[in-house]
Design a protein around this motif. Structure first.
Motif, PDB file in Angstrom:
ATOM      1  N   GLY A   8       4.611  74.204  33.974  1.00  0.00           N
ATOM      2  CA  GLY A   8       4.354  73.642  35.293  1.00  0.00           C
ATOM      3  C   GLY A   8       4.010  72.172  35.313  1.00  0.00           C
ATOM      4  N   ALA A   9       3.886  71.538  34.134  1.00  0.00           N
ATOM      5  CA  ALA A   9       3.699  70.089  34.088  1.00  0.00           C
ATOM      6  C   ALA A   9       5.013  69.372  33.795  1.00  0.00           C
ATOM      7  CB  ALA A   9       2.651  69.713  33.034  1.00  0.00           C
ATOM      8  N   GLY A  10       6.097  70.133  33.666  1.00  0.00           N
ATOM      9  CA  GLY A  10       7.413  69.538  33.463  1.00  0.00           C
ATOM     10  C   GLY A  10       8.068  69.162  34.775  1.00  0.00           C
ATOM     11  N   PHE A  11       9.303  68.724  34.691  1.00  0.00           N
ATOM     12  CA  PHE A  11      10.013  68.204  35.856  1.00  0.00           C
ATOM     13  C   PHE A  11      10.181  69.264  36.953  1.00  0.00           C
ATOM     14  CE2 PHE A  11      14.526  67.265  37.449  1.00  0.00           C
ATOM     15  CZ  PHE A  11      14.068  66.538  38.537  1.00  0.00           C
ATOM     16  N   ILE A  12      10.867  70.373  36.625  1.00  0.00           N
ATOM     17  CA  ILE A  12      11.108  71.393  37.636  1.00  0.00           C
ATOM     18  C   ILE A  12       9.835  72.187  37.910  1.00  0.00           C
ATOM     19  CG2 ILE A  12      12.485  73.413  38.254  1.00  0.00           C
ATOM     20  CD1 ILE A  12      14.686  72.352  36.389  1.00  0.00           C
ATOM     21  N   GLY A  13       9.087  72.502  36.863  1.00  0.00           N
ATOM     22  CA  GLY A  13       7.867  73.283  37.044  1.00  0.00           C
ATOM     23  C   GLY A  13       6.857  72.601  37.947  1.00  0.00           C
ATOM     24  N   SER A  14       6.693  71.289  37.796  1.00  0.00           N
ATOM     25  CA  SER A  14       5.738  70.574  38.653  1.00  0.00           C
ATOM     26  C   SER A  14       6.218  70.548  40.097  1.00  0.00           C
ATOM     27  CB  SER A  14       5.507  69.146  38.130  1.00  0.00           C
ATOM     28  OG  SER A  14       6.678  68.349  38.235  1.00  0.00           O
ATOM     29  N   ALA A  15       7.547  70.497  40.307  1.00  0.00           N
ATOM     30  CA  ALA A  15       8.082  70.560  41.669  1.00  0.00           C
ATOM     31  C   ALA A  15       7.767  71.909  42.306  1.00  0.00           C
ATOM     32  CB  ALA A  15       9.587  70.306  41.666  1.00  0.00           C
ATOM     33  N   VAL A  16       7.872  72.978  41.514  1.00  0.00           N
ATOM     34  CA  VAL A  16       7.525  74.309  42.016  1.00  0.00           C
ATOM     35  C   VAL A  16       6.041  74.381  42.352  1.00  0.00           C
ATOM     36  CG1 VAL A  16       7.349  76.755  41.396  1.00  0.00           C
ATOM     37  CG2 VAL A  16       9.414  75.472  40.809  1.00  0.00           C
ATOM     38  N   SER A 187      22.087  74.639  38.232  1.00  0.00           N
ATOM     39  CA  SER A 187      22.866  73.485  37.788  1.00  0.00           C
ATOM     40  C   SER A 187      21.929  72.316  37.494  1.00  0.00           C
ATOM     41  CB  SER A 187      23.909  73.119  38.849  1.00  0.00           C
ATOM     42  OG  SER A 187      23.294  72.846  40.093  1.00  0.00           O
ATOM     43  N   ASN A 188      22.484  71.145  37.214  1.00  0.00           N
ATOM     44  CA  ASN A 188      21.673  69.992  36.800  1.00  0.00           C
ATOM     45  C   ASN A 188      20.744  69.526  37.912  1.00  0.00           C
ATOM     46  OD1 ASN A 188      23.507  70.108  34.642  1.00  0.00           O
ATOM     47  ND2 ASN A 188      23.298  67.910  34.302  1.00  0.00           N
ATOM     48  N   ASN A 189      19.467  69.407  37.580  1.00  0.00           N
ATOM     49  CA  ASN A 189      18.476  68.938  38.544  1.00  0.00           C
ATOM     50  C   ASN A 189      18.288  67.428  38.455  1.00  0.00           C
ATOM     51  OD1 ASN A 189      16.039  71.388  39.434  1.00  0.00           O
ATOM     52  ND2 ASN A 189      18.063  71.815  38.617  1.00  0.00           N
ATOM     53  N   TYR A 190      17.881  66.835  39.578  1.00  0.00           N
ATOM     54  CA  TYR A 190      17.499  65.420  39.601  1.00  0.00           C
ATOM     55  C   TYR A 190      16.494  65.239  40.727  1.00  0.00           C
ATOM     56  CZ  TYR A 190      20.394  64.830  43.769  1.00  0.00           C
ATOM     57  OH  TYR A 190      20.907  64.936  45.035  1.00  0.00           O
ATOM     58  N   GLY A 191      15.756  64.138  40.695  1.00  0.00           N
ATOM     59  CA  GLY A 191      14.809  63.866  41.764  1.00  0.00           C
ATOM     60  C   GLY A 191      13.552  63.188  41.248  1.00  0.00           C
ATOM     61  N   TYR A 227      19.199  68.754  43.842  1.00  0.00           N
ATOM     62  CA  TYR A 227      17.951  68.039  44.083  1.00  0.00           C
ATOM     63  C   TYR A 227      16.776  68.960  43.784  1.00  0.00           C
ATOM     64  CZ  TYR A 227      14.792  64.721  46.402  1.00  0.00           C
ATOM     65  OH  TYR A 227      13.799  63.810  46.683  1.00  0.00           O
ATOM     66  N   VAL A 228      15.823  68.479  43.010  1.00  0.00           N
ATOM     67  CA  VAL A 228      14.790  69.351  42.449  1.00  0.00           C
ATOM     68  C   VAL A 228      13.948  70.035  43.518  1.00  0.00           C
ATOM     69  CG1 VAL A 228      13.019  67.546  42.185  1.00  0.00           C
ATOM     70  CG2 VAL A 228      13.077  69.512  40.598  1.00  0.00           C
ATOM     71  N   ASP A 230      15.023  71.009  46.483  1.00  0.00           N
ATOM     72  CA  ASP A 230      15.850  72.128  46.932  1.00  0.00           C
ATOM     73  C   ASP A 230      15.733  73.288  45.953  1.00  0.00           C
ATOM     74  OD1 ASP A 230      16.909  71.182  49.330  1.00  0.00           O
ATOM     75  OD2 ASP A 230      18.608  70.199  48.362  1.00  0.00           O
ATOM     76  N   HIS A 231      15.753  72.965  44.665  1.00  0.00           N
ATOM     77  CA  HIS A 231      15.642  73.999  43.645  1.00  0.00           C
ATOM     78  C   HIS A 231      14.297  74.720  43.733  1.00  0.00           C
ATOM     79  CE1 HIS A 231      15.927  75.137  39.097  1.00  0.00           C
ATOM     80  NE2 HIS A 231      16.238  76.142  39.880  1.00  0.00           N
ATOM     81  N   ALA A 232      13.229  73.968  43.930  1.00  0.00           N
ATOM     82  CA  ALA A 232      11.895  74.582  44.037  1.00  0.00           C
ATOM     83  C   ALA A 232      11.848  75.577  45.195  1.00  0.00           C
ATOM     84  CB  ALA A 232      10.832  73.499  44.207  1.00  0.00           C
ATOM     85  N   ARG A 233      12.446  75.206  46.331  1.00  0.00           N
ATOM     86  CA  ARG A 233      12.499  76.128  47.471  1.00  0.00           C
ATOM     87  C   ARG A 233      13.262  77.394  47.116  1.00  0.00           C
ATOM     88  NH1 ARG A 233      15.347  75.502  51.332  1.00  0.00           N
ATOM     89  NH2 ARG A 233      16.717  73.796  50.699  1.00  0.00           N
ATOM     90  N   ALA A 234      14.376  77.219  46.421  1.00  0.00           N
ATOM     91  CA  ALA A 234      15.188  78.370  46.035  1.00  0.00           C
ATOM     92  C   ALA A 234      14.429  79.294  45.085  1.00  0.00           C
ATOM     93  CB  ALA A 234      16.488  77.894  45.383  1.00  0.00           C
ATOM     94  N   LEU A 235      13.730  78.705  44.125  1.00  0.00           N
ATOM     95  CA  LEU A 235      13.016  79.511  43.143  1.00  0.00           C
ATOM     96  C   LEU A 235      11.922  80.349  43.792  1.00  0.00           C
ATOM     97  CD1 LEU A 235      12.712  77.017  40.143  1.00  0.00           C
ATOM     98  CD2 LEU A 235      14.308  78.920  40.418  1.00  0.00           C
ATOM     99  N   VAL A 236      11.179  79.767  44.696  1.00  0.00           N
ATOM    100  CA  VAL A 236      10.120  80.521  45.364  1.00  0.00           C
ATOM    101  C   VAL A 236      10.715  81.616  46.243  1.00  0.00           C
ATOM    102  CG1 VAL A 236       8.221  80.366  47.029  1.00  0.00           C
ATOM    103  CG2 VAL A 236       8.469  78.625  45.245  1.00  0.00           C
ATOM    104  N   LYS A 237      11.834  81.333  46.882  1.00  0.00           N
ATOM    105  CA  LYS A 237      12.500  82.352  47.696  1.00  0.00           C
ATOM    106  C   LYS A 237      12.975  83.519  46.830  1.00  0.00           C
ATOM    107  CE  LYS A 237      14.681  81.522  51.520  1.00  0.00           C
ATOM    108  NZ  LYS A 237      14.240  82.584  52.456  1.00  0.00           N
ATOM    109  N   VAL A 238      13.555  83.234  45.674  1.00  0.00           N
ATOM    110  CA  VAL A 238      13.988  84.304  44.775  1.00  0.00           C
ATOM    111  C   VAL A 238      12.785  85.101  44.273  1.00  0.00           C
ATOM    112  CG1 VAL A 238      15.014  84.809  42.525  1.00  0.00           C
ATOM    113  CG2 VAL A 238      16.128  83.174  44.063  1.00  0.00           C
TER     114      VAL A 238
END
Length: 357
Positions: A8-16, A187-191, A227-228, A230-238
């Motif tokens: 959760g301190a990484g790029f995608i994890g912190s976005a979540v 797919s590839n994240n950015y943000g 976009y990261v 967007d990905h965070a929203r998707a992950l929580v929804k799943v």
């Protein structure tokens, strides 16, 4: 509910973590080893929230995981902790085997033991969400093919092979033990907060500094960019609405060749920065081609129709809107990335570009 977010301190994890704290009433327990890509600065906006808790723990330490489960009593585990840099996996694959495979096994076993002790009424809401990558599928050779949830696995690098192995473990724990799991492949994240050894942030920061913008091979490798946030929203929804045992591919509907991504960034920077580094008329003048990576996949592209049809998720950002937001974030947040570049946050400096998730 209470969410454990590994990595959760990484790029995608912190976005979540930021999304959960800022946009829901859920509690978040971040677990992170704080390797080179783990950065507590990325959690500074939520760190003081009473619903946030941080555990400095390696997921391979199963006794520590057992303590965390017993202490925090989570309802959902979102597993993002992973070594993710392809070049690093080629040079030194051992860390990828340890974290991505052994670490996933340790987390699965700690979570399974905890799940087995949960009261029957609470078992129904428990979920183990494993976050993976589209790189497990290998690459696509045609211009129209897309990765679906049923695409066979053909990983090309030690990184993607280790992620494929972790996916298989998660599915096996569901099949063998009836453990409630979900898997997503993105797919590839950015943000914002993207670690600066990756292609997009490295391009932005090298350009600002007047340094070469290295491009592997001819730069025609195609990726789908997500976009990261967007990905965070998707992950929580799943994690909260997905069907147990299912896999969902998450993509941005934004296929771009690497060279076009870099040129787009240069164009945005040309618009916002009038005083360029000495000898540079346009930032694209800094583009430099370097030897291609061994086994470099040529094209990734996600079919994200399942997550749209089943859960109603789709990305809010186009590539054009997302990349401009990303460039502006890096221009407006030099304190964050300067601490990464000079190594003061962890003592490590940066190398070649990387385009993986």
């Amino acid at each position: 509910m209470k969410f454990i977010v590994t990595g959760g301190a990484g790029f995608i994890g912190s976005a979540v973590a930021r999304h959960l704290i800022n946009n829901t009433d859920h509690h978040v327990i971040v677990i992170d080893k704080l390797t080179y890509a783990g950065n507590l600065d990325s959690l500074s906006d939520v760190a003081k929230n009473e619903r946030f808790h941080f555990e400095h723990v390696d997921i391979c330490q199963q006794h520590e995981l057992e303590r965390i489960f017993a202490q925090h009593q989570p309802d959902i585990v979102m597993h993002l902790a992973a070594e993710s840099h392809v070049d690093r996996s080629i040079d030194k694959p051992d860390a990828f085997i340890q974290t991505n495979i052994v670490g996933t096994y340790c987390l699965l076993e700690a979570a399974r033991a905890y799940y087995g002790k949960r009261p029957a009424a609470l078992k129904e809401q428990f979920r183990f969400h494993h976050i993976s990558t589209d790189e497990v599928y290998g690459d696509l050779h045609g211009v129209d093919d897309l990765f679906t949830e049923n695409t066979p696995y053909q990983p090309s690098s030690p990184y993607s092979a280790s992620k494929a192995a972790s996916d298989h473990l998660v599915r096996a724990w569901n099949r063998t033990y009836g453990f409630p799991v979900l898997i997503t492949n993105c797919s590839n994240n950015y943000g914002p907060y993207h670690f600066p050894e990756k292609l997009i942030p490295l391009t932005i920061l090298n350009a600002i500094a007047g340094k070469p913008l290295p491009i592997y091979g001819n730069g025609m490798q195609i990726r789908d960019w997500l976009y990261v946030e967007d990905h965070a929203r998707a992950l929580v929804k799943v994690a909260t609405e997905g069907e147990i045992g299912e896999t969902y591919n998450i993509g941005g509907h934004n296929e771009r060749a690497n060279i076009d991504v870099v040129k787009e960034i240069c164009s945005i920077l040309d618009n916002y920065i009038t005083k360029k580094p000495a000898g540079i008329k346009h930032f694209a003048d800094l583009i430099t081609y370097v030897a291609d990576r061994p086994g470099h996949d040529m094209r990734y592209a996600i079919d994200a129709s399942k997550i749209f049809n089943d859960l109603g998720w789709q990305p809010e950002e186009t590539f054009e809107s997302g990349i401009e937001k990303t460039v502006m974030w890096f221009l407006n947040n030099p304190t964050w990335w300067q601490r990464v570049i000079d190594g003061s946050y962890s003592g490590e400096r940066l190398g070649l570009p990387e385009e993986t998730n």
